[in-house]
Design an enzyme around this catalytic site. Structure first.
Site, mmCIF file in Angstrom:
data_model
loop_
_atom_site.group_PDB
_atom_site.id
_atom_site.type_symbol
_atom_site.label_atom_id
_atom_site.label_comp_id
_atom_site.label_asym_id
_atom_site.label_seq_id
_atom_site.Cartn_x
_atom_site.Cartn_y
_atom_site.Cartn_z
ATOM 1 N N ASN A 242 0.887 -1.054 -0.425
ATOM 2 C CA ASN A 242 -0.067 0.032 0.390
ATOM 3 C C ASN A 242 0.529 1.242 -0.275
ATOM 4 O O ASN A 242 2.303 1.005 -0.376
ATOM 5 C CB ASN A 242 -0.733 0.393 1.581
ATOM 6 C CG ASN A 242 0.027 -0.432 2.256
ATOM 7 O OD1 ASN A 242 0.345 0.304 2.923
ATOM 8 N ND2 ASN A 242 -0.295 -1.368 3.605
ATOM 9 N N LYS B 201 -14.414 -0.109 14.324
ATOM 10 C CA LYS B 201 -13.312 -0.871 14.687
ATOM 11 C C LYS B 201 -12.740 -0.563 16.053
ATOM 12 O O LYS B 201 -12.420 -2.222 16.709
ATOM 13 C CB LYS B 201 -12.281 0.098 13.947
ATOM 14 C CG LYS B 201 -11.057 -0.530 13.742
ATOM 15 C CD LYS B 201 -10.012 0.031 12.963
ATOM 16 C CE LYS B 201 -8.648 -0.535 12.573
ATOM 17 N NZ LYS B 201 -7.054 -0.446 11.332
ATOM 18 N N LYS C 228 -12.882 -3.877 17.629
ATOM 19 C CA LYS C 228 -11.179 -5.051 17.721
ATOM 20 C C LYS C 228 -11.487 -5.004 19.430
ATOM 21 O O LYS C 228 -10.276 -4.829 20.195
ATOM 22 C CB LYS C 228 -10.315 -4.446 17.699
ATOM 23 C CG LYS C 228 -10.271 -4.608 15.800
ATOM 24 C CD LYS C 228 -9.232 -3.962 15.288
ATOM 25 C CE LYS C 228 -9.512 -4.359 13.440
ATOM 26 N NZ LYS C 228 -9.219 -5.357 13.037
ATOM 27 N N ASP D 52 -4.247 -6.510 4.619
ATOM 28 C CA ASP D 52 -4.796 -7.855 5.558
ATOM 29 C C ASP D 52 -5.288 -8.928 4.123
ATOM 30 O O ASP D 52 -5.642 -9.781 4.742
ATOM 31 C CB ASP D 52 -6.934 -6.946 4.901
ATOM 32 C CG ASP D 52 -7.035 -6.085 5.588
ATOM 33 O OD1 ASP D 52 -6.923 -5.574 6.735
ATOM 34 O OD2 ASP D 52 -7.720 -5.114 4.984
ATOM 35 N N LYS E 124 8.811 -15.770 -11.816
ATOM 36 C CA LYS E 124 7.838 -14.756 -11.519
ATOM 37 C C LYS E 124 7.160 -15.536 -12.860
ATOM 38 O O LYS E 124 7.112 -16.427 -13.536
ATOM 39 C CB LYS E 124 8.946 -14.235 -12.848
ATOM 40 C CG LYS E 124 7.816 -13.039 -13.353
ATOM 41 C CD LYS E 124 9.482 -12.156 -14.387
ATOM 42 C CE LYS E 124 8.229 -10.618 -14.851
ATOM 43 N NZ LYS E 124 9.590 -10.548 -15.362
ATOM 44 N N PRO F 248 -2.687 -12.620 9.433
ATOM 45 C CA PRO F 248 -3.494 -12.068 11.569
ATOM 46 C C PRO F 248 -3.875 -10.840 11.341
ATOM 47 O O PRO F 248 -2.624 -9.411 10.140
ATOM 48 C CB PRO F 248 -1.958 -12.627 11.379
ATOM 49 C CG PRO F 248 -1.130 -12.861 10.943
ATOM 50 C CD PRO F 248 -1.524 -12.396 8.889
ATOM 51 N N ASP F 249 -4.259 -10.435 11.835
ATOM 52 C CA ASP F 249 -5.597 -9.143 12.432
ATOM 53 C C ASP F 249 -4.119 -8.824 13.798
ATOM 54 O O ASP F 249 -4.851 -9.028 14.997
ATOM 55 C CB ASP F 249 -6.731 -9.053 12.555
ATOM 56 C CG ASP F 249 -7.546 -7.697 13.215
ATOM 57 O OD1 ASP F 249 -6.866 -7.178 13.622
ATOM 58 O OD2 ASP F 249 -8.390 -7.355 12.884
ATOM 59 N N ILE F 250 -3.162 -8.143 13.351
ATOM 60 C CA ILE F 250 -2.487 -7.987 14.732
ATOM 61 C C ILE F 250 -2.778 -7.332 15.906
ATOM 62 O O ILE F 250 -2.987 -7.568 16.822
ATOM 63 C CB ILE F 250 -1.217 -7.260 13.964
ATOM 64 C CG1 ILE F 250 0.020 -8.120 13.302
ATOM 65 C CG2 ILE F 250 0.081 -6.917 15.658
ATOM 66 C CD1 ILE F 250 0.719 -7.589 12.482
#
Length: 406
Positions: free
Chosen positions: A212, A339, A343, A281, A291, A307-309
């Site tokens: 990103n 959120k 969480k 995500d 390649k 993983p959702d740290i």
């Protein structure tokens, strides 16, 4: 009453100048304030004072050789670099300052300075003409521009018989200056803060990856602000081009899985966790070994969840005070509040991306929410916002700790 430096870790480097005779007194002044002091001497320093003297006053073995087979079997210079909370060089000779300014690593002390993330403090000591020389002044300016602190030199009579600037500050003055630097201060004084920053890269094949636009600037600014607020800071960073803030331990990773593993290894020791990283995500289910070649008009990739740290840290028992970030393009308050609840976070800092804010720019705007409250931190450069955020984190953390006491 001495400023308390109990268990604070000071690495004292002793350079090869006549002022080295003051080093034992400096060690004593630091130790009587509670500091743990380890000493590294240059070869030239041993011509003025013996390692045995410094070993006696420090209660520790004195380190001298870079290429010591015994020490380097365990990567001794790296161990010392990681151990130090602050590196003080006293006396710092003109030669030593020149080598530090130009990044030399030709003895143990200069190698340690390059290998350590700890703040570096120099106490210059030399003949007045050497101190005034343009080369020395340029080296001093270069070091200061990199965040190195110079204490002194003082003016007065010198060993050579001349009078002027160049005397090393007295051990008592140096010890007090180090105490002021290391003593817990600020809203996060003595607290341990773990921060994630930057993007992650999820490999598709050996040459491509998903990522990103995060530059890491906001997370690095938060790490700097937390360190300024007195915290002991560990920064886990995705791939960015930024240098670690002074005094911050930086662990560099690539993928979300690597970042999750680094967080799991560090989180139990922290009081506050701030998840400022833009963690991908999803990742490729099976990255290609070679390649991927262009074939048809379309290409289908199978992605799986990373993983959702942040959620994982918030679900720990016991857990640190947990702060998340939410970068949104619309409905900033609604998405951030969702959120925060989903969480189970203590706080969340929400920023709108786009329109000149957020990713890849120097400015940002933050809205901070917590259960039962919110505060708009406004729009500003990222370091200013980070300082405002850390001040608020300190307030909310103190309130949470106070509420938890019986």
């Amino acid at each position: 009453m001495y400023t308390d430096l109990t268990q604070r870790r000071v690495l004292l480097g002793v350079g090869g100048g006549i002022a080295a005779y003051k080093a034992p007194d400096l060690v004593r002044r630091l130790r009587e304030r509670g500091a743990d002091v380890r000493v590294v001497m240059t070869e030239a320093a041993t011509a003025f004072i013996t390692p045995l003297t410094l070993q006696a006053v420090s209660g520790r073995a004195v380190h001298q050789a870079l290429l010591s087979a015994e020490s380097e079997a365990a990567m001794g210079h790296i161990e010392l670099a990681r151990w130090a909370e602050l590196v003080l060089i006293a006396p710092a000779t003109a030669d030593l300052m020149a080598r530090l300014a130009h990044g030399h690593a030709n003895d143990l002390l200069t190698t340690l300075c390059l290998a350590s993330a700890a703040p570096l403090v120099l106490a210059p000591a030399m003949n007045r003409q050497m101190w005034a020389h343009p080369a020395t002044q340029a080296n001093a300016a270069a070091l200061a521009a990199r965040g190195v602190t110079l204490l002194g030199p003082a003016e007065g009579e010198q060993a050579c018989g001349e009078v002027g600037a160049g005397r090393m500050l007295e051990p008592l003055a140096l010890a007090e200056a180090i105490a002021a630097r290391l003593a817990p201060a600020g809203p996060l004084g003595g607290r341990r803060v773990l921060i994630t920053a930057g993007p992650t890269r999820e490999p598709l094949d050996p040459v491509r990856y998903l990522t990103n636009r995060s530059s890491g600037r906001m997370g690095y600014a938060v790490a700097r602000a937390a360190r300024e607020a007195g915290a002991e800071v560990t920064l886990i960073s995705g791939p960015v081009t930024l240098a670690a803030p002074a005094g911050v331990e930086c662990l560099r990773v690539e993928s979300a899985a690597e970042m999750a593993a680094a967080v799991r290894a560090q989180v139990a020791a922290c009081d506050i966790f701030i998840g400022a990283a833009a963690v991908a995500d999803y990742r490729a289910a099976t990255p290609a070994e070679h390649k991927i070649k262009k074939q048809g008009e379309t290409l289908t990739l199978e992605l799986v969840r990373n993983p959702d740290i942040l959620a994982e840290v918030a679900a720990r028992d016991p857990r640190p005070f947990t702060v998340g970030f939410a970068a949104e393009t619309d409905d900033l308050t609604g998405h951030a509040a969702s959120k925060l609840r989903a969480k189970g976070l203590d706080m969340i800092a929400a920023n709108r991306v786009g329109a000149g804010l957020g990713f890849d720019v120097a400015h940002n705007a933050l809205l901070v929410l917590w259960p039962g409250g919110d505060r708009d931190l406004g729009e500003a450069d990222k370091l200013t916002l980070a300082r405002r955020l850390i001040e608020l984190v300190g307030e909310r953390y103190a309130a949470a700790v106070g509420a938890a006491r019986p």
